[in-house]
Design a protein around this motif. Structure first.
Motif, PDB file in Angstrom:
ATOM      1  N   GLN A   1       0.162   3.737   2.844  1.00  0.00           N
ATOM      2  CA  GLN A   1      -1.200   4.233   3.016  1.00  0.00           C
ATOM      3  C   GLN A   1      -2.017   3.262   3.869  1.00  0.00           C
ATOM      4  O   GLN A   1      -1.819   2.060   3.814  1.00  0.00           O
ATOM      5  CB  GLN A   1      -1.898   4.365   1.655  1.00  0.00           C
ATOM      6  CG  GLN A   1      -1.200   5.274   0.665  1.00  0.00           C
ATOM      7  CD  GLN A   1      -1.895   5.199  -0.670  1.00  0.00           C
ATOM      8  OE1 GLN A   1      -2.853   5.897  -0.910  1.00  0.00           O
ATOM      9  NE2 GLN A   1      -1.420   4.300  -1.531  1.00  0.00           N
ATOM     10  N   THR A   2      -2.955   3.807   4.618  1.00  0.00           N
ATOM     11  CA  THR A   2      -3.918   2.994   5.347  1.00  0.00           C
ATOM     12  C   THR A   2      -5.072   2.684   4.397  1.00  0.00           C
ATOM     13  O   THR A   2      -5.507   3.556   3.645  1.00  0.00           O
ATOM     14  CB  THR A   2      -4.450   3.761   6.569  1.00  0.00           C
ATOM     15  OG1 THR A   2      -3.334   4.078   7.409  1.00  0.00           O
ATOM     16  CG2 THR A   2      -5.445   2.936   7.346  1.00  0.00           C
ATOM     17  N   ILE A   3      -5.568   1.455   4.426  1.00  0.00           N
ATOM     18  CA  ILE A   3      -6.682   1.077   3.553  1.00  0.00           C
ATOM     19  C   ILE A   3      -7.974   1.600   4.172  1.00  0.00           C
ATOM     20  O   ILE A   3      -8.347   1.188   5.270  1.00  0.00           O
ATOM     21  CB  ILE A   3      -6.744  -0.451   3.360  1.00  0.00           C
ATOM     22  CG1 ILE A   3      -5.426  -0.943   2.746  1.00  0.00           C
ATOM     23  CG2 ILE A   3      -7.934  -0.831   2.490  1.00  0.00           C
ATOM     24  CD1 ILE A   3      -5.307  -2.452   2.676  1.00  0.00           C
ATOM     25  N   PRO A   4      -8.668   2.513   3.463  1.00  0.00           N
ATOM     26  CA  PRO A   4      -9.886   3.108   4.018  1.00  0.00           C
ATOM     27  C   PRO A   4     -11.135   2.307   3.662  1.00  0.00           C
ATOM     28  O   PRO A   4     -11.087   1.370   2.876  1.00  0.00           O
ATOM     29  CB  PRO A   4      -9.935   4.477   3.332  1.00  0.00           C
ATOM     30  CG  PRO A   4      -9.362   4.189   1.979  1.00  0.00           C
ATOM     31  CD  PRO A   4      -8.286   3.146   2.200  1.00  0.00           C
TER      32      PRO A   4
ATOM     33  N   GLU B   1     -10.058  -1.263  -1.005  1.00  0.00           N
ATOM     34  CA  GLU B   1     -10.765  -0.585   0.078  1.00  0.00           C
ATOM     35  C   GLU B   1     -11.363  -1.637   0.992  1.00  0.00           C
ATOM     36  O   GLU B   1     -11.492  -2.808   0.619  1.00  0.00           O
ATOM     37  CB  GLU B   1     -11.870   0.327  -0.456  1.00  0.00           C
ATOM     38  CG  GLU B   1     -13.025  -0.430  -1.087  1.00  0.00           C
ATOM     39  CD  GLU B   1     -14.098   0.461  -1.674  1.00  0.00           C
ATOM     40  OE1 GLU B   1     -13.994   1.687  -1.602  1.00  0.00           O
ATOM     41  OE2 GLU B   1     -15.062  -0.097  -2.232  1.00  0.00           O
TER      42      GLU B   1
ATOM     43  N   TYR C   1     -11.996  -7.090   2.090  1.00  0.00           N
ATOM     44  CA  TYR C   1     -11.511  -6.050   1.195  1.00  0.00           C
ATOM     45  C   TYR C   1     -12.136  -6.201  -0.183  1.00  0.00           C
ATOM     46  O   TYR C   1     -12.416  -7.315  -0.625  1.00  0.00           O
ATOM     47  CB  TYR C   1      -9.984  -6.114   1.047  1.00  0.00           C
ATOM     48  CG  TYR C   1      -9.251  -5.844   2.327  1.00  0.00           C
ATOM     49  CD1 TYR C   1      -8.736  -6.889   3.085  1.00  0.00           C
ATOM     50  CD2 TYR C   1      -9.097  -4.554   2.810  1.00  0.00           C
ATOM     51  CE1 TYR C   1      -8.070  -6.642   4.276  1.00  0.00           C
ATOM     52  CE2 TYR C   1      -8.435  -4.306   3.995  1.00  0.00           C
ATOM     53  CZ  TYR C   1      -7.926  -5.352   4.718  1.00  0.00           C
ATOM     54  OH  TYR C   1      -7.277  -5.107   5.902  1.00  0.00           O
TER      55      TYR C   1
ATOM     56  N   THR D   1       0.814  -1.215   0.000  1.00  0.00           N
ATOM     57  CA  THR D   1       0.000   0.000   0.000  1.00  0.00           C
ATOM     58  C   THR D   1       0.850   1.269   0.000  1.00  0.00           C
ATOM     59  O   THR D   1       0.301   2.369   0.064  1.00  0.00           O
ATOM     60  CB  THR D   1      -0.953   0.032   1.203  1.00  0.00           C
ATOM     61  OG1 THR D   1      -0.175   0.040   2.401  1.00  0.00           O
ATOM     62  CG2 THR D   1      -1.899  -1.156   1.190  1.00  0.00           C
TER      63      THR D   1
ATOM     64  N   THR E   1     -10.930  -8.555   8.348  1.00  0.00           N
ATOM     65  CA  THR E   1     -11.494  -7.471   7.558  1.00  0.00           C
ATOM     66  C   THR E   1     -11.661  -7.883   6.098  1.00  0.00           C
ATOM     67  O   THR E   1     -10.715  -8.370   5.482  1.00  0.00           O
ATOM     68  CB  THR E   1     -10.574  -6.233   7.634  1.00  0.00           C
ATOM     69  OG1 THR E   1     -10.368  -5.923   9.003  1.00  0.00           O
ATOM     70  CG2 THR E   1     -11.179  -5.053   6.927  1.00  0.00           C
TER      71      THR E   1
END
Length: 109
Positions: free
Chosen positions: A37-40, A76, A90, A34, A88
């Protein structure tokens, strides 16, 4: 004899038996970078994905070259209620070099 055995036992009990480094699997390996970046939840961010799969019955190693997919993706967090679960979910889309979704360009993956 007991003086030697007890320190060795204590030393061995302090080692976490579950702590291992992942290096290989008989399942395909999917690596997603990523770039910090943080995955929103929304919108999808641009990232890179590599898939390593050497075939049925073969071991896949982290050091093997990507042989199923290597390229750009959008990713995302997916789902309203399931996004808070321990694993989580995705949503991922493959992208071309210009960042456009390949699924909507007529290519099928």
């Amino acid at each position: 004899m007991i003086r030697i055995f007890l320190p060795l036992l204590v030393c061995c009990l302090n080692l976490p038996l579950w702590a291992q480094t992942f290096t290989a699997s008989n399942l395909p390996i999917v690596l997603i970078e990523t770039n910090g970046q943080t995955i929103p939840n929304e919108p999808k961010i641009s990232a890179n994905m590599r898939i390593i799969f050497n075939g049925l019955g073969q071991i896949n190693h982290l050091t093997d070259p990507a042989n199923e997919y290597e390229g750009a993706i959008g990713i995302e967090i997916r789902g309203a209620s399931s996004s808070g679960m321990p694993q989580t979910p995705y949503a991922i889309e493959t992208r071309d070099d210009d960042g456009k979704d390949l699924q909507n360009s007529g290519d099928t993956y």
